[in-house]
Design a protein around this motif. Structure first.
Motif, PDB file in Angstrom:
ATOM      1  N   VAL A 133      22.599  13.304 -21.028  1.00  0.00           N
ATOM      2  CA  VAL A 133      21.168  13.030 -21.157  1.00  0.00           C
ATOM      3  C   VAL A 133      20.925  11.569 -21.480  1.00  0.00           C
ATOM      4  N   GLU A 134      21.733  11.014 -22.399  1.00  0.00           N
ATOM      5  CA  GLU A 134      21.593   9.601 -22.774  1.00  0.00           C
ATOM      6  C   GLU A 134      21.747   8.705 -21.554  1.00  0.00           C
ATOM      7  N   LYS A 135      22.686   9.071 -20.663  1.00  0.00           N
ATOM      8  CA  LYS A 135      22.956   8.259 -19.475  1.00  0.00           C
ATOM      9  C   LYS A 135      21.874   8.412 -18.406  1.00  0.00           C
ATOM     10  N   VAL A 136      21.430   9.652 -18.179  1.00  0.00           N
ATOM     11  CA  VAL A 136      20.548   9.890 -17.036  1.00  0.00           C
ATOM     12  C   VAL A 136      19.083   9.615 -17.338  1.00  0.00           C
ATOM     13  N   GLN A 137      18.732   9.519 -18.614  1.00  0.00           N
ATOM     14  CA  GLN A 137      17.318   9.284 -18.933  1.00  0.00           C
ATOM     15  C   GLN A 137      16.835   7.912 -18.481  1.00  0.00           C
ATOM     16  N   LYS A 138      17.745   7.002 -18.202  1.00  0.00           N
ATOM     17  CA  LYS A 138      17.291   5.709 -17.689  1.00  0.00           C
ATOM     18  C   LYS A 138      16.836   5.830 -16.229  1.00  0.00           C
ATOM     19  N   PHE A 139      17.210   6.959 -15.571  1.00  0.00           N
ATOM     20  CA  PHE A 139      16.714   7.223 -14.221  1.00  0.00           C
ATOM     21  C   PHE A 139      15.496   8.145 -14.256  1.00  0.00           C
ATOM     22  N   ASP A 140      15.487   9.069 -15.224  1.00  0.00           N
ATOM     23  CA  ASP A 140      14.399  10.043 -15.304  1.00  0.00           C
ATOM     24  C   ASP A 140      14.195  10.439 -16.763  1.00  0.00           C
ATOM     25  N   LYS A 141      13.160   9.914 -17.388  1.00  0.00           N
ATOM     26  CA  LYS A 141      12.892  10.137 -18.807  1.00  0.00           C
ATOM     27  C   LYS A 141      12.563  11.593 -19.124  1.00  0.00           C
ATOM     28  N   THR A 142      12.224  12.377 -18.104  1.00  0.00           N
ATOM     29  CA  THR A 142      11.818  13.763 -18.353  1.00  0.00           C
ATOM     30  C   THR A 142      12.998  14.704 -18.511  1.00  0.00           C
ATOM     31  N   LEU A 143      14.196  14.261 -18.184  1.00  0.00           N
ATOM     32  CA  LEU A 143      15.362  15.141 -18.256  1.00  0.00           C
ATOM     33  C   LEU A 143      15.760  15.427 -19.701  1.00  0.00           C
ATOM     34  N   THR A 144      16.156  16.654 -19.970  1.00  0.00           N
ATOM     35  CA  THR A 144      16.601  17.079 -21.302  1.00  0.00           C
ATOM     36  C   THR A 144      17.900  17.863 -21.159  1.00  0.00           C
ATOM     37  N   LYS A 145      18.440  18.292 -22.316  1.00  0.00           N
ATOM     38  CA  LYS A 145      19.678  19.070 -22.294  1.00  0.00           C
ATOM     39  C   LYS A 145      19.541  20.345 -21.472  1.00  0.00           C
ATOM     40  N   SER A 146      18.362  20.898 -21.447  1.00  0.00           N
ATOM     41  CA  SER A 146      18.152  22.176 -20.764  1.00  0.00           C
ATOM     42  C   SER A 146      17.850  22.015 -19.277  1.00  0.00           C
ATOM     43  N   SER A 147      17.741  20.786 -18.800  1.00  0.00           N
ATOM     44  CA  SER A 147      17.451  20.562 -17.380  1.00  0.00           C
ATOM     45  C   SER A 147      18.633  21.025 -16.518  1.00  0.00           C
ATOM     46  N   PRO A 148      18.382  21.792 -15.461  1.00  0.00           N
ATOM     47  CA  PRO A 148      19.471  22.278 -14.601  1.00  0.00           C
ATOM     48  C   PRO A 148      20.339  21.160 -14.038  1.00  0.00           C
ATOM     49  N   VAL A 149      19.732  20.010 -13.734  1.00  0.00           N
ATOM     50  CA  VAL A 149      20.503  18.926 -13.142  1.00  0.00           C
ATOM     51  C   VAL A 149      21.526  18.362 -14.130  1.00  0.00           C
ATOM     52  N   VAL A 150      21.218  18.437 -15.421  1.00  0.00           N
ATOM     53  CA  VAL A 150      22.180  17.976 -16.435  1.00  0.00           C
ATOM     54  C   VAL A 150      23.405  18.878 -16.425  1.00  0.00           C
ATOM     55  N   GLY A 152      36.329   4.891 -18.262  1.00  0.00           N
ATOM     56  CA  GLY A 152      36.709   3.526 -17.916  1.00  0.00           C
ATOM     57  C   GLY A 152      36.005   3.002 -16.689  1.00  0.00           C
ATOM     58  N   ALA A 153      35.051   3.780 -16.159  1.00  0.00           N
ATOM     59  CA  ALA A 153      34.390   3.364 -14.911  1.00  0.00           C
ATOM     60  C   ALA A 153      32.934   3.792 -14.922  1.00  0.00           C
ATOM     61  N   ASP A 154      32.157   3.146 -15.760  1.00  0.00           N
ATOM     62  CA  ASP A 154      30.744   3.491 -15.907  1.00  0.00           C
ATOM     63  C   ASP A 154      29.964   3.314 -14.601  1.00  0.00           C
ATOM     64  N   ALA A 155      30.342   2.336 -13.790  1.00  0.00           N
ATOM     65  CA  ALA A 155      29.605   2.094 -12.543  1.00  0.00           C
ATOM     66  C   ALA A 155      29.785   3.267 -11.585  1.00  0.00           C
ATOM     67  N   SER A 156      30.995   3.798 -11.474  1.00  0.00           N
ATOM     68  CA  SER A 156      31.213   4.969 -10.618  1.00  0.00           C
ATOM     69  C   SER A 156      30.472   6.180 -11.161  1.00  0.00           C
ATOM     70  N   PHE A 157      30.410   6.307 -12.491  1.00  0.00           N
ATOM     71  CA  PHE A 157      29.665   7.424 -13.071  1.00  0.00           C
ATOM     72  C   PHE A 157      28.176   7.307 -12.744  1.00  0.00           C
ATOM     73  N   GLU A 158      27.652   6.100 -12.806  1.00  0.00           N
ATOM     74  CA  GLU A 158      26.235   5.915 -12.510  1.00  0.00           C
ATOM     75  C   GLU A 158      25.934   6.275 -11.061  1.00  0.00           C
ATOM     76  N   ILE A 159      26.820   5.910 -10.158  1.00  0.00           N
ATOM     77  CA  ILE A 159      26.614   6.266  -8.755  1.00  0.00           C
ATOM     78  C   ILE A 159      26.686   7.777  -8.573  1.00  0.00           C
ATOM     79  N   LEU A 160      27.610   8.430  -9.283  1.00  0.00           N
ATOM     80  CA  LEU A 160      27.694   9.888  -9.241  1.00  0.00           C
ATOM     81  C   LEU A 160      26.378  10.522  -9.686  1.00  0.00           C
ATOM     82  N   VAL A 161      25.824  10.047 -10.797  1.00  0.00           N
ATOM     83  CA  VAL A 161      24.565  10.589 -11.314  1.00  0.00           C
ATOM     84  C   VAL A 161      23.454  10.399 -10.301  1.00  0.00           C
ATOM     85  N   ARG A 162      23.386   9.223  -9.707  1.00  0.00           N
ATOM     86  CA  ARG A 162      22.340   8.955  -8.708  1.00  0.00           C
ATOM     87  C   ARG A 162      22.454   9.941  -7.538  1.00  0.00           C
ATOM     88  N   LYS A 163      23.670  10.234  -7.119  1.00  0.00           N
ATOM     89  CA  LYS A 163      23.860  11.166  -6.008  1.00  0.00           C
ATOM     90  C   LYS A 163      23.364  12.566  -6.374  1.00  0.00           C
TER      91      LYS A 163
END
Length: 533
Positions: A343-360, A379-390
């Motif tokens: 949630v901490e990572k993905v909220q910078k893309f979508d502030k509405t996401l919470t722990k209970s969100s299916p996408v999380v 060790g690879a935050d950039a790859s993780f960010e791309i994964l989240v975006r996908k």
């Protein structure tokens, strides 16, 4: 608040570390960094030891420092020479520093077996040298070499050596734990005995500590010496040096100021981490990620329960705030990180996401599957960010691959060209075929990809690969083992890390390279839109 003077010896004691060599300009740049930090003294070398140090002291005279004093370092006079005839002492004077640091023997064994002098001759050498330099207008710091070993072997003589320095006019007695073998209470008790003998209302002598890390106790021994009354601490900002290194001043300074109510530096403690990074870069070493206070992992959290607690209140697992030393908090992505981390990572893309969100839950499941396959996103935050975006639907590829081909040649036909690569991509609706030569197939593929993309995305030319690592994940399969490739990249302003996993090292490298290029292009695109908005 207790005032502690810090003497940094990066340029002298630190430069004795294996693989470390400073140019004159390197030394000047480190002096400027340490002055910005606000240490009291910068011990910069022995002007009589080599031409480079002498050149440095001549250049250093042109500097205008705000907080620090440069210190020239040397030994007591030779036993068979007068001070005025000693070339090393004359070199010290030619450096024209206000402060000089003189080392002398305080262990009787060193005097008789190494110097081949009598005990009385050594005392005269210490006394004469300090007196000579004091009368030349210098402030003298006496480094009592091997003091703690000498104190344990012959306390009376070790104390006489200190007395000789004081009689000669030394204003600071720095007790050197030269072999790095003393235990903390040895340092405390010996320092306390020296403080009781030489410090008082009628005496103008300060006591210092200089420790080495051969027993892993340099920081502890330094702190206990301060508890015993020392008000002058010597060391190296990042702790490197001969053998296992010196006392790590970045740790000591933070400990003293944040934990022991001491004032050590005249600069802002929030500059500590940036300046440590700058000194590491100048030294051409990687800053140890596990170094207290200033390491990249000093405030890194991975376990899910820990992350959840830190998000609620950092005091739960952090002994100081990362901002207090100029560092930053990091949440490491892993299969044990839990939903709070996601949630901490993905909220910078979508502030509405919470722990209970299916996408999380979907992202958590995806991460666990990929880490089971060998990925390690911490060790690879950039790859993780791309994964989240996908997963959340905020990803659009900048190009599509038709194929790549690589080949190598041995023996090499040129020193820097041993491999070839060809790639075919679809970019912006156009089909592009390019080839590249390189020092190995990964380098050749990198060259070919850049050629294909730079026409459409000029920013690709700004990307530089700063590190490339390959880790074998399953040694049992020998050459068929799955590998993890980690690539670290920079555009001169920002740095990021990406990874790929495959049983084919070229495929793993390609995955990591593509993530690296796309991460840069995504960030540039977002910056462009933010300016428009």
């Amino acid at each position: 608040m207790k005032k502690i003077d810090i003497l940094d010896s990066t340029l002298r004691d630190g430069s004795q570390g294996e693989g470390i060599s400073y140019s004159v300009q390197d030394k000047i740049n480190i002096v400027k960094a340490l002055d910005e930090l606000g240490v009291a003294f910068i011990e910069a070398g022995n002007p009589g030891s080599n031409p480079k140090d002498m050149e440095f002291f001549q250049e250093a005279k042109k500097l205008s420092l705000k907080n620090s004093k440069i210190v020239a370092f040397g030994s007591t006079r030779r036993k068979d020479l007068k001070c005025s005839e000693d070339a090393n002492l004359q070199s010290l004077l030619s450096a024209e520093t206000e402060v000089v640091c003189i080392f002398g023997k305080t262990w009787d064994f060193q005097v008789t077996e190494i110097l081949h002098a009598t005990l009385e001759e050594n005392l005269e050498m210490i006394r004469d040298t300090c007196d000579y330099l004091t009368k030349k207008g210098k402030t003298v710091i006496f480094d009592a070499e091997h003091f703690f070993t000498g104190f344990a072997a012959n306390k009376d003589y070790a104390m006489k050596a200190l007395s000789a320095a004081v009689e000669g006019g030394a204003s600071c007695l720095s007790l050197c734990e030269t072999k790095g073998g003393a235990m903390p209470m040895e340092c405390y008790n010996a320092t306390k005995a020296v403080v009781e003998k030489f410090c008082g209302s009628a005496k103008n002598v300060s006591i210092g500590i200089h420790t080495h890390n051969d027993s892993g106790l340099a920081v502890a021994n330094s702190l206990l010496a301060v508890e015993a009354g020392a008000t002058h601490v010597q060391g190296v900002l990042l702790g490197f040096g001969e053998r296992t290194g010196n006392a790590n001043l970045s740790t000591i300074i933070a400990d003293l100021q944040l934990k022991l109510d001491c004032q050590c530096i005249s600069g802002n403690l929030e500059n500590l981490t940036p300046i440590c990074k700058r000194v590491a870069e100048i030294t051409n070493i990687a800053l140890d990620t596990g170094m207290p206070y200033v390491g990249a992992s000093a405030f890194a959290h991975k376990a899910g329960m820990h992350i959840d607690a830190v998000i609620k209140n950092p005091f739960a697992y952090e002994h100081v705030t990362p901002e207090s030393v100029g560092n930053e908090r990091v949440f490491l992505m892993s299969e044990v990180a839990g939903k709070s981390m996601i949630v901490e990572k993905v909220q910078k893309f979508d502030k509405t996401l919470t722990k209970s969100s299916p996408v999380v839950a979907e992202i958590v499941a995806k991460v666990k599957d990929l880490e089971h396959d060998g990925y390690q996103f911490e060790g690879a935050d950039a790859s993780f960010e791309i994964l989240v975006r996908k997963v959340i639907g905020k990803y659009q590829p900048f190009f599509n691959l038709h194929y790549y081909k690589t080949s190598g040649e041995f023996p090499r036909f040129a020193d820097d060209q041993s491999a070839f690569a060809q790639v075919k991509l679809d970019v912006d609706g156009k089909s592009v075929v390019t080839a590249g030569e390189g020092d190995g197939p990964v380098n050749a593929m990198d060259v070919a990809l850049r050629k294909a993309l730079e026409e459409f995305y000029p920013a690709v030319s700004q990307i530089h690969l700063t590190d490339y690592k390959v880790r074998v994940l399953d040694g049992k399969s020998a050459t068929a083992s799955k590998v993890r490739v980690l690539i670290e990249s920079s555009d001169g302003n920002d740095s990021w890390a990406t990874m790929g996993v495959s049983s084919d090292v070229m495929e793993a490298s390609y995955i990591a390279l593509v993530d690296s290029f796309e991460y840069k292009l995504i960030k540039d695109l977002e910056k462009k839109f933010s300016k428009i908005l």
